[in-house]
Motif scaffolding. Structure first.
Motif, PDB file in Angstrom:
ATOM      1  N   PHE A   1       0.838  -1.199   0.000  1.00 50.06           N
ATOM      2  CA  PHE A   1       0.000   0.000   0.000  1.00 50.06           C
ATOM      3  C   PHE A   1       0.875   1.252   0.000  1.00 50.06           C
ATOM      4  N   SER A   2       0.735   2.057  -1.043  1.00 50.42           N
ATOM      5  CA  SER A   2       1.501   3.301  -1.116  1.00 50.42           C
ATOM      6  C   SER A   2       0.800   4.369  -0.287  1.00 50.42           C
ATOM      7  N   CYS A   3       1.573   5.229   0.335  1.00 51.91           N
ATOM      8  CA  CYS A   3       0.981   6.261   1.185  1.00 51.91           C
ATOM      9  C   CYS A   3       1.989   7.373   1.432  1.00 51.91           C
ATOM     10  N   LYS A   4       1.533   8.409   2.119  1.00 52.63           N
ATOM     11  CA  LYS A   4       2.405   9.503   2.518  1.00 52.63           C
ATOM     12  C   LYS A   4       1.794  10.189   3.721  1.00 52.63           C
ATOM     13  N   LEU A   5       2.616  10.786   4.526  1.00 46.41           N
ATOM     14  CA  LEU A   5       2.147  11.490   5.719  1.00 46.41           C
ATOM     15  C   LEU A   5       1.559  12.838   5.324  1.00 46.41           C
ATOM     16  N   SER A   6       0.411  13.165   5.890  1.00 41.60           N
ATOM     17  CA  SER A   6      -0.175  14.487   5.655  1.00 41.60           C
ATOM     18  C   SER A   6       0.263  15.482   6.732  1.00 41.60           C
ATOM     19  N   LYS A   7       0.862  14.959   7.807  1.00 45.83           N
ATOM     20  CA  LYS A   7       1.418  15.798   8.876  1.00 45.83           C
ATOM     21  C   LYS A   7       2.476  14.990   9.616  1.00 45.83           C
ATOM     22  N   LYS A   8       3.151  15.584  10.544  1.00 44.96           N
ATOM     23  CA  LYS A   8       4.199  14.891  11.283  1.00 44.96           C
ATOM     24  C   LYS A   8       3.593  13.750  12.108  1.00 44.96           C
ATOM     25  N   PRO A   9       4.331  12.642  12.270  1.00 46.14           N
ATOM     26  CA  PRO A   9       3.786  11.488  13.023  1.00 46.14           C
ATOM     27  C   PRO A   9       3.268  11.856  14.411  1.00 46.14           C
ATOM     28  N   GLU A  10       3.984  12.749  15.091  1.00 43.23           N
ATOM     29  CA  GLU A  10       3.566  13.107  16.455  1.00 43.23           C
ATOM     30  C   GLU A  10       2.304  13.966  16.482  1.00 43.23           C
ATOM     31  N   ASP A  11       1.902  14.509  15.308  1.00 48.87           N
ATOM     32  CA  ASP A  11       0.699  15.353  15.251  1.00 48.87           C
ATOM     33  C   ASP A  11      -0.581  14.557  15.032  1.00 48.87           C
ATOM     34  N   TYR A  12      -0.453  13.253  14.742  1.00 52.33           N
ATOM     35  CA  TYR A  12      -1.652  12.427  14.578  1.00 52.33           C
ATOM     36  C   TYR A  12      -2.297  12.190  15.937  1.00 52.33           C
ATOM     37  N   ALA A  13      -3.615  12.274  15.980  1.00 56.81           N
ATOM     38  CA  ALA A  13      -4.349  12.177  17.250  1.00 56.81           C
ATOM     39  C   ALA A  13      -4.163  10.810  17.902  1.00 56.81           C
ATOM     40  N   THR A  14      -3.986  10.819  19.210  1.00 55.15           N
ATOM     41  CA  THR A  14      -3.871   9.575  19.977  1.00 55.15           C
ATOM     42  C   THR A  14      -5.027   9.410  20.958  1.00 55.15           C
ATOM     43  N   GLU A  15      -5.893  10.431  21.001  1.00 56.41           N
ATOM     44  CA  GLU A  15      -7.053  10.386  21.897  1.00 56.41           C
ATOM     45  C   GLU A  15      -8.292  10.897  21.178  1.00 56.41           C
ATOM     46  N   ILE A  16      -9.451  10.415  21.619  1.00 50.84           N
ATOM     47  CA  ILE A  16     -10.741  10.868  21.085  1.00 50.84           C
ATOM     48  C   ILE A  16     -11.574  11.368  22.252  1.00 50.84           C
ATOM     49  N   LYS A  17     -12.166  12.540  22.084  1.00 48.61           N
ATOM     50  CA  LYS A  17     -13.037  13.078  23.133  1.00 48.61           C
ATOM     51  C   LYS A  17     -14.493  12.946  22.716  1.00 48.61           C
ATOM     52  N   ARG A  18     -15.282  12.348  23.587  1.00 48.24           N
ATOM     53  CA  ARG A  18     -16.726  12.236  23.360  1.00 48.24           C
ATOM     54  C   ARG A  18     -17.428  12.746  24.603  1.00 48.24           C
ATOM     55  N   GLY A  19     -17.982  13.942  24.472  1.00 45.67           N
ATOM     56  CA  GLY A  19     -18.584  14.562  25.649  1.00 45.67           C
ATOM     57  C   GLY A  19     -17.495  14.904  26.655  1.00 45.67           C
ATOM     58  N   ASN A  20     -17.677  14.425  27.878  1.00 42.55           N
ATOM     59  CA  ASN A  20     -16.703  14.674  28.936  1.00 42.55           C
ATOM     60  C   ASN A  20     -15.680  13.552  29.061  1.00 42.55           C
ATOM     61  N   LYS A  21     -15.813  12.511  28.222  1.00 46.00           N
ATOM     62  CA  LYS A  21     -14.926  11.355  28.322  1.00 46.00           C
ATOM     63  C   LYS A  21     -13.836  11.408  27.255  1.00 46.00           C
ATOM     64  N   THR A  22     -12.672  10.888  27.597  1.00 46.10           N
ATOM     65  CA  THR A  22     -11.535  10.812  26.675  1.00 46.10           C
ATOM     66  C   THR A  22     -11.131   9.357  26.505  1.00 46.10           C
ATOM     67  N   PHE A  23     -10.984   8.931  25.263  1.00 44.48           N
ATOM     68  CA  PHE A  23     -10.625   7.550  24.961  1.00 44.48           C
ATOM     69  C   PHE A  23      -9.310   7.516  24.194  1.00 44.48           C
ATOM     70  N   LYS A  24      -8.524   6.485  24.448  1.00 46.29           N
ATOM     71  CA  LYS A  24      -7.293   6.299  23.691  1.00 46.29           C
ATOM     72  C   LYS A  24      -7.622   5.802  22.293  1.00 46.29           C
ATOM     73  N   LYS A  25      -6.925   6.341  21.307  1.00 45.87           N
ATOM     74  CA  LYS A  25      -7.154   5.975  19.914  1.00 45.87           C
ATOM     75  C   LYS A  25      -6.028   5.082  19.433  1.00 45.87           C
ATOM     76  N   LYS A  26      -6.396   4.058  18.661  1.00 39.51           N
ATOM     77  CA  LYS A  26      -5.387   3.175  18.089  1.00 39.51           C
ATOM     78  C   LYS A  26      -4.499   3.989  17.149  1.00 39.51           C
ATOM     79  N   PRO A  27      -3.171   3.816  17.212  1.00 35.44           N
ATOM     80  CA  PRO A  27      -2.281   4.608  16.344  1.00 35.44           C
ATOM     81  C   PRO A  27      -2.627   4.427  14.868  1.00 35.44           C
TER      82      PRO A  27
END
Length: 586
Positions: A400-426
């Motif tokens: 699979f060919s691909c490219k980064l649209s931003k720096k690796p560290e800028d990709y989200a690692t958490e998701i906020k839903r309401g008042n709760k925060t969940f860890k996001k799969k890398p």
């Protein structure tokens, strides 16, 4: 639409190969050091860009758009900014102050979406294609649909418009819309349609062999894509002028029209194969029925709103062969009214830039075989061949060919839903780079593949990859894409205990399950209590309470009870309702 996702790579070298047909420059140059080679390469790149501009004419095209919408050059990839600026321009002309763009927390209510359906999946032959031109924008203009014109109760010079359920078409709300065509949304919609129709007319009047035709065609495509994308902006709840009542009315009007058309087609014995917001595919028995469809549209509009409309079905031609995989996913050969034959691929892996080359070719061959009226057995034989071929392909062809649209560290690692925060799969391409210990710049092309234990691994050099997970690669390249096609043909139905790959004589290798050693259960500590505990002493019981144990509150307390511990209960009442203290006195 010109976005950064339409091409596999946007380097000058890659674009000059595609546009100008130049041979690939294989020699790598270190651009971090000044040298004669560096200077020569930069001059060559600038010359290539000049040649590409002469051919594509992007600068005048984007300049016209920039001037009309009053946006910056660098905003050309953001359609929402064109619409926003057009809206602000009209507001300034009307001396109206518009609200700020809402934040995520302030986003408005959702609305009922479009009526879209793939009624009959699978292969079709000789079916008509009809384009519903400018439906949403024309509805906004003709019915004056704007937040400033929508009322809950009847007002002067207003008409009632119903909001219906997307599926059942039942009325769920009614609003009164003031017929003021000078509101902001109708004016913006007019401007967009005017530019699109201007270039459409020029295109139709220009000789396709002339030097001007290509430029006019590119302008038309640009304005058409912006007109189509404008609904995505207006219907976005973070748009500054978003109003769920207005958006609900816009979609409801077109849904009502399409439901009406669907019913009339059935009455006449026509079959509606596929329906989307901007068009329909109809088994029209080999004849153009656009005039009849447009008569129905006018009748419905007059009956509903007492107005005529410019919403029309344009006959685009006849699909000699067509395969509908699912909604917004089909492939076919469209015979245009002028006799030209056009290959159409919508939403398929054949067209997607993130598909592997092997995946594209395999899907293309399978669909061509099916559209040549092959049997299920013949299709299965082709897939068996592909399952054998995949291991002999160059690794890049199946990766699979691909490219980064931003720096690796800028990709989200958490998701906020309401008042709760969940860890996001890398994000998988970030994981692939990390697993391979590979560093890439934003926009730089690389590949990734699944290795043992389904671990994604990035690479530049194929020789660095060992132990490819062939089961997972077959799943991604073949099974997942073939399954939806077989389901559309009703050659496969998901059943408990059956696996799709068994159709092709393959089976999942079952790995022994790891048995976890059972740990001894932890002793549950006794809950602490504020209540007093008493150890029963038999002799003391008999001496002080004459047979009544204060710990157990029963007559004849059992002997050898020294080790028992009891919580002190409330005072016991006997049949005569006397408290236990009265027995002490006796």
């Amino acid at each position: 639409k010109m976005t950064l996702n339409r091409k596999r790579e946007y380097s000058v070298e890659a674009r000059s190969i595609e546009v100008l047909g130049k041979s690939q420059k294989l020699k790598e140059i270190n651009f971090g050091e000044l040298s004669v080679e560096h200077r020569t390469r930069c001059i060559a790149d600038v010359k290539d860009m000049v040649e590409m501009e002469k051919k594509l004419q992007y600068i005048p095209l984007l300049d016209g758009l920039r001037r009309l919408s009053k946006t910056k050059w660098e905003d050309y990839t953001y359609v929402s900014r064109y619409i926003d600026q057009l809206l602000l321009t009209e507001a300034r002309n009307k001396k109206i102050i518009l609200p700020m763009k809402p934040t995520k927390e302030d986003g408005g209510k959702d609305f009922e979406g479009a009526f879209r359906e793939a009624f009959h999946r699978g292969r079709h032959f000789n079916v008509g294609c009809y384009d519903l031109a400018g439906a949403y924008l024309n509805a906004i203009i003709e019915l004056c649909l704007d937040p400033a014109n929508v009322y809950e109760e009847e007002v002067e010079n207003s008409i009632p418009i119903e909001v219906t359920d997307r599926v059942s078409n039942k009325v769920i709300a009614t609003y009164y819309v003031k017929q003021n065509p000078e509101a902001i949304l109708p004016l913006v919609a007019k401007k967009l349609l005017f530019e699109k129709n201007k270039f459409k007319k020029l295109k139709n009047e220009t000789d396709p062999n002339s030097s001007d035709y290509k430029i006019i065609e590119e302008n038309y495509k640009l304005w058409k894509s912006i007109s189509l994308s404008s609904w995505g902006v207006i219907g976005n709840k973070y748009f500054r002028y978003y109003d769920y009542r207005t958006t609900s009315l816009i979609t409801s009007v077109i849904r009502g029209l399409l439901h009406f058309i669907e019913g009339e087609l059935l009455k006449k014995g026509y079959t509606l194969e596929y329906l989307d917001t901007d068009g329909a595919i109809i088994d029209d028995k080999g004849k153009d029925i656009s005039d009849w469809l447009n008569t129905l549209i006018q009748e419905w509009f007059q009956k509903k709103f007492g107005k005529s409309t410019k919403i029309l079905f344009d006959y685009e031609g006849n699909y000699e062969k067509l395969f509908i995989v699912a909604l917004t996913r089909y492939r076919g050969w469209l015979r245009r009214p002028d006799g030209t034959l056009e290959e159409k691929n919508v939403g398929l892996e054949i067209k997607r830039k993130d598909s592997t080359e092997f995946m594209k070719q395999s899907q293309k061959e399978l669909l061509e075989l099916i559209l040549n009226k092959c049997s299920k057995e013949e299709a299965i034989e082709l897939i068996k061949i592909k399952l054998e071929e995949i291991k002999n392909q160059p690794l890049k062809a199946i990766s699979f060919s691909c490219k980064l649209s931003k720096k690796p560290e800028d990709y989200a690692t958490e998701i906020k839903r309401g008042n709760k925060t969940f860890k996001k799969k890398p994000y998988i391409i970030v994981s692939a780079l990390k697993n391979a210990n590979l560093t890439k710049k934003v926009g730089e092309l690389f590949w990734w593949v699944y290795c043992d234990e389904r671990i994604p691994m990035a690479f530049d050099d194929e020789t660095t990859i060992k132990n490819v997970d062939w089961a997972k690669m077959k799943e991604r390249n073949i099974y997942n894409k073939v399954r939806v096609i077989f389901e559309a043909m009703e050659w496969w139905k998901k059943e408990r205990g059956k696996k799709f790959l068994e159709l092709f004589g393959e089976f999942i290798e079952k790995k022994p399950r790891k048995v976890k050693s059972k740990k001894p259960p932890k002793e549950t500590p006794k809950k602490a209590t504020e209540e007093k505990t008493i150890v029963c002493d038999f002799e003391q019981c008999m001496k002080n309470l004459k047979g009544i144990c204060i710990a157990t509150e029963v007559w004849n307390c059992p002997k050898n009870n020294e080790s028992s511990v009891y919580e002190e209960p409330e005072l016991l009442k006997k049949d005569n309702e006397k408290p236990i203290e009265s027995y002490y006195e006796e």
